[in-house]
Scaffold this motif. Structure first.
Motif, short mmCIF file in Angstrom:
data_model
loop_
_atom_site.label_atom_id
_atom_site.label_comp_id
_atom_site.label_asym_id
_atom_site.label_seq_id
_atom_site.Cartn_x
_atom_site.Cartn_y
_atom_site.Cartn_z
N MET A 191 117.61 1.75 67.73
CA MET A 191 116.26 1.35 67.38
C MET A 191 116.30 0.64 66.03
N PRO A 192 115.54 -0.43 65.89
CA PRO A 192 115.51 -1.16 64.62
C PRO A 192 114.64 -0.46 63.58
N ILE A 193 114.93 -0.77 62.33
CA ILE A 193 114.13 -0.28 61.21
C ILE A 193 113.26 -1.44 60.74
N TYR A 194 111.98 -1.23 60.66
CA TYR A 194 111.03 -2.24 60.23
C TYR A 194 110.48 -1.89 58.86
N PHE A 214 107.32 -2.28 56.15
CA PHE A 214 105.87 -2.51 56.13
C PHE A 214 105.38 -2.46 54.69
N GLU A 215 104.23 -3.11 54.46
CA GLU A 215 103.62 -3.09 53.13
C GLU A 215 102.11 -3.06 53.27
N CYS A 216 101.48 -2.27 52.41
CA CYS A 216 100.03 -2.18 52.39
C CYS A 216 99.48 -3.31 51.51
N ALA A 217 98.55 -4.08 52.05
CA ALA A 217 97.94 -5.18 51.30
C ALA A 217 96.96 -4.64 50.26
N GLN A 218 96.48 -3.42 50.44
CA GLN A 218 95.49 -2.84 49.53
C GLN A 218 96.14 -2.30 48.25
N CYS A 219 97.16 -1.45 48.39
CA CYS A 219 97.77 -0.80 47.21
C CYS A 219 99.18 -1.29 46.91
N GLY A 220 99.79 -2.07 47.83
CA GLY A 220 101.13 -2.60 47.61
C GLY A 220 102.26 -1.64 47.95
N HIS A 221 101.96 -0.49 48.53
CA HIS A 221 102.97 0.51 48.89
C HIS A 221 103.86 -0.05 50.01
N SER A 222 105.19 0.02 49.81
CA SER A 222 106.15 -0.43 50.82
C SER A 222 106.84 0.76 51.43
N PHE A 223 107.07 0.70 52.75
CA PHE A 223 107.78 1.78 53.44
C PHE A 223 108.49 1.23 54.66
N ASP A 224 109.49 1.96 55.12
CA ASP A 224 110.26 1.59 56.30
C ASP A 224 109.94 2.56 57.43
N ARG A 225 110.13 2.08 58.66
CA ARG A 225 109.87 2.94 59.81
C ARG A 225 110.86 2.61 60.92
N LEU A 226 111.51 3.63 61.45
CA LEU A 226 112.41 3.50 62.59
C LEU A 226 111.56 3.63 63.84
N GLN A 227 111.50 2.55 64.63
CA GLN A 227 110.66 2.60 65.83
C GLN A 227 111.22 1.68 66.90
N LYS A 228 110.80 1.92 68.13
CA LYS A 228 111.17 1.06 69.25
C LYS A 228 110.44 -0.27 69.12
N ILE A 229 110.98 -1.28 69.78
CA ILE A 229 110.33 -2.59 69.76
C ILE A 229 108.95 -2.51 70.41
N SER A 230 108.82 -1.66 71.42
CA SER A 230 107.57 -1.53 72.16
C SER A 230 106.54 -0.64 71.45
N ASP A 231 106.95 0.10 70.41
CA ASP A 231 106.00 0.96 69.69
C ASP A 231 105.03 0.11 68.88
#
Length: 93
Positions: free
Chosen positions: A1-4, A6-23
């Motif tokens: 599964m790939p790691i994606y 993400f970033e919040c446009a409101q507060c700028g918090h960045s985080f990664d998430r391991l998820q399926k392509i279909s999730d």
């Protein structure tokens, strides 16, 4: 599964998430709770190491392997001679 990433446009918090392509992508920021999360574009994190790619990597063991990074065994064609300059041509400045 790939790691994606993400970033919040409101507060700028960045985080990664391991998820399926279909999730589905997350929509709520885990830091501030705002629904302003978007996927970031990231570079792949892998490196190709070794002597190069071989033409016969997936052929039988008896076949000769040729390193494509070192060039081919075929003789290069001769380059055409440069065109002659006219006698009244001015030199470039």
């Amino acid at each position: 599964m790939p790691i994606y990433a993400f970033e919040c446009a409101q507060c700028g918090h960045s985080f990664d998430r391991l998820q399926k392509i279909s999730d589905p992508d997350p929509t709520v920021c885990p830091s501030c709770g705002a629904e302003a999360v978007g996927r970031q574009l990231t570079a792949p994190s892998f490196r190709l190491a070794g002597g190069g790619w071989y033409e016969t990597d997936f052929k039988k063991d008896g076949d000769k392997k040729r390193n494509l990074a070192e060039g081919s065994t075929a003789k290069p064609e001769a380059a055409p001679a440069p065109a002659a300059k006219p006698a009244d041509a001015k030199p470039a400045t």
